[in-house]
Design a protein around this motif. Structure first.
Motif, PDB file in Angstrom:
ATOM      1  N   UNK A   1      72.646  88.540  83.387  1.00 49.55           N
ATOM      2  CA  UNK A   1      74.025  88.262  82.987  1.00 49.55           C
ATOM      3  C   UNK A   1      74.683  87.287  83.947  1.00 49.55           C
ATOM      4  N   UNK A   2      74.372  87.393  85.240  1.00 57.54           N
ATOM      5  CA  UNK A   2      74.862  86.404  86.198  1.00 57.54           C
ATOM      6  C   UNK A   2      74.322  85.010  85.884  1.00 57.54           C
ATOM      7  N   UNK A   3      73.110  84.934  85.305  1.00 59.47           N
ATOM      8  CA  UNK A   3      72.396  83.660  85.206  1.00 59.47           C
ATOM      9  C   UNK A   3      72.471  83.000  83.834  1.00 59.47           C
ATOM     10  N   UNK A   4      73.165  83.599  82.877  1.00 57.36           N
ATOM     11  CA  UNK A   4      73.210  83.016  81.533  1.00 57.36           C
ATOM     12  C   UNK A   4      74.311  81.961  81.424  1.00 57.36           C
ATOM     13  N   UNK A   5      74.169  81.021  80.476  1.00 58.04           N
ATOM     14  CA  UNK A   5      75.213  80.004  80.266  1.00 58.04           C
ATOM     15  C   UNK A   5      76.439  80.597  79.586  1.00 58.04           C
ATOM     16  N   UNK A   6      77.412  79.760  79.316  1.00 58.21           N
ATOM     17  CA  UNK A   6      78.682  80.175  78.716  1.00 58.21           C
ATOM     18  C   UNK A   6      78.464  80.843  77.360  1.00 58.21           C
TER      19      UNK A   6
END
Length: 377
Positions: A327-332
Motif C-alpha cells: 500500500x505504501x508502494x502503489x501509485x495514485x
C-alpha cells in the motif's frame, strides 16, 4: 533466518516477482488502451464520462464495498485489525503531508495544491494488492507464522481493512480536496454570492449540502458494512451461500460490484483519448515529483515505519507487513479520476498522473517485493 527456508526461496525463480508485478500493472494498461480506442472511435464521448463516473460512485463502488466487506472483513478481534487500520491512516497522512510540503514550497500554485495532495495521499488500495497476495501466497507461506489461518486469507482480510480506511477518507476528505481544486474564479464567485445572500436559510442549506456531500454512497455502503460485520450472526447469514437472501440478493450485488475496476480504467483510457495532454496545468516537474513521492519516498518511509513497528511487536504478522508495504508502494488511486470527472476539472491532469505512476510502478514494485521476501525468508 532459517537456512532451509532461505534455500526454498533461492529455488524460486526470481523472475516470478518481476512477472507478478508486471502483470498487476499491465492489466491496467491493457484496459486503459481499450478506453483510448473507444474514445478515438467516439463510442464514448466526453460528456459520457461524467455519467460513467456517477454510475461508479452511486452504484458500482457501493456494491463492491458492501459485498467485499461482508465476505472478508472481520472486526470482532481488534488486535487483528487495529494496527492495520492505524498504519493505513498513517499512509494517507504521510502522503498528504509530503504533497502539501511539495506544493507549498516548490510549486506555489494554490489552484493545484489539493490535486497534488490528493494524488500523493490516496494510493491504489485493492486490486494490485489482491493480485500480488494471491499470486505470491506460496512465498508468504514460507515465512514462519503462529497464525492458524492461511497467509492468503489473512492477506485478503488486511486488504479489506486498508480498503475500508482508504474509501472512508478518499470519499470524504479526498473528495473535498478535489472540490477545493475547482477553478478559483468559480470559488470566488460562489464566495461573493454567499456573502450577498448570507441568510440563516442559505447557511442551513449550505450545511445540509455539506453533510450530503460527506455521506455519499461509498461512505454509506462502508458504514453499513462495518455495522453488519460487527454483528457476526447477521454477517454469516448474508454470506451463507445456502440462504435464499444470499442467492437472490447478495450474489447479484456482488456481480454488479465486480464490474467496477474495468469501468474505472476505461474512464481513465477515455480521458487520455479525449485529452490534449500538451495543455496540462501540471508541468513535467510536478508530474515527476508526484510519482517520486508515491513510488520512492513513501515506500522508503513505509519500510522504516514497518521495521520499527515490527521491532516493537506492534505488528507481528509478516503478511500484514506485506500488505502495508504494498500500500505504501502503489501509485495514485484511480478513483481520484472518477472524482475529478464528476466536478468537470483536472481529469486530464489526473490521467497523466495515473499513467505515469502505473508505468514506473512496473520498475519500483519488483524491488519492493524482492526486498520484502529476502528480509523475511
Amino acid at each position: 533466518m532459517d537456512t532451509e527456508d532461505h534455500s526454498d526461496f533461492e529455488l524460486v525463480d526470481k523472475r516470478q516477482l518481476m512477472q507478478s508485478s508486471l502483470v498487476a500493472t499491465a492489466r491496467v494498461f491493457f484496459v486503459a488502451c481499450l478506453g483510448i480506442y473507444v474514445a478515438k472511435r467516439n463510442l464514448v464521448k466526453t460528456n459520457d464520462l461524467k455519467a460513467l463516473s456517477n454510475l461508479v460512485e452511486h452504484l458500482l463502488l457501493p456494491c463492491l464495498i458492501f459485498t467485499n466487506f461482508i465476505t472478508t472483513l472481520d472486526l470482532t478481534d481488534w488486535k487483528f485489525w487495529l494496527p492495520c487500520m492505524l498504519v493505513s491512516l498513517l499512509i494517507i497522512l504521510t502522503g498528504g503531508g509530503l504533497g502539501y510540503l511539495f506544493s507549498e514550497f516548490l510549486v506555489r500554485n494554490p489552484r493545484v495544491r489539493y490535486i497534488i495532495m490528493a494524488s500523493c495521499a490516496f494510493g491504489h488500495a485493492t486490486s494490485i494488492q489482491l493480485y500480488l497476495v494471491q499470486s505470491l501466497s506460496y512465498l508468504l507461506d514460507l515465512i514462519p507464522s503462529t497464525y492458524e489461518t492461511s497467509s492468503l486469507n489473512r492477506g485478503i482480510a488486511y486488504i479489506m481493512i486498508v480498503t475500508l480506511v482508504n474509501n472512508l477518507f478518499r470519499w470524504s476528505v479526498g473528495k473535498k480536496f478535489i472540490e477545493y481544486s475547482k477553478d478559483n474564479q468559480v470559488a470566488t464567485q460562489d464566495a461573493q454570492a454567499a456573502q450577498t445572500n448570507s441568510t440563516p436559510q442559505n447557511a442551513e442549506r449550505s450545511t445540509t449540502k455539506s453533510l450530503k456531500g460527506f455521506f455519499n454512497p461509498p461512505i454509506i455502503a462502508a458504514l453499513i458494512s462495518v455495522v453488519i460485520c460487527m454483528i457476526p450472526p447477521l454477517k454469516a447469514y448474508l454470506a451463507d451461500p445456502t440462504k435464499f437472501i444470499h442467492r437472490a440478493f447478495f450474489v447479484p450485488v456482488q456481480l454488479t460490484g465486480r464490474s467496477l475496476t474495468p469501468v474505472i480504467i476505461i474512464i481513465l483510457g477515455c480521458s487520455l483519448g479525449h485529452g490534449q495532454l500538451d495543455t496540462s496545468r501540471l508541468d513535467k516537474m510536478t508530474l515527476g515529483s508526484i510519482t517520486i513521492i508515491r513510488l520512492l519516498l513513501l515506500p522508503s518511509i513505509g519500510a522504516l515505519t514497518l521495521f520499527i513497528l515490527s521491532h516493537l511487536e506492534i505488528i507481528t504478522d509478516p503478511t500484514m507487513v506485506f500488505v502495508l508495504i504494498l500500500t505504501y508502494a502503489t501509485p495514485t488511486a484511480i478513483n481520484i479520476l472518477v472524482q475529478t470527472t464528476q466536478i468537470g476539472d483536472f481529469s486530464k491532469e489526473i490521467s497523466q498522473v495515473l499513467m505515469l505512476g502505473y508505468a514506473f510502478c512496473t520498475i519500483t514494485m519488483p524491488f519492493v517485493l524482492y526486498l520484502f521476501f529476502t528480509t523475511y525468508i
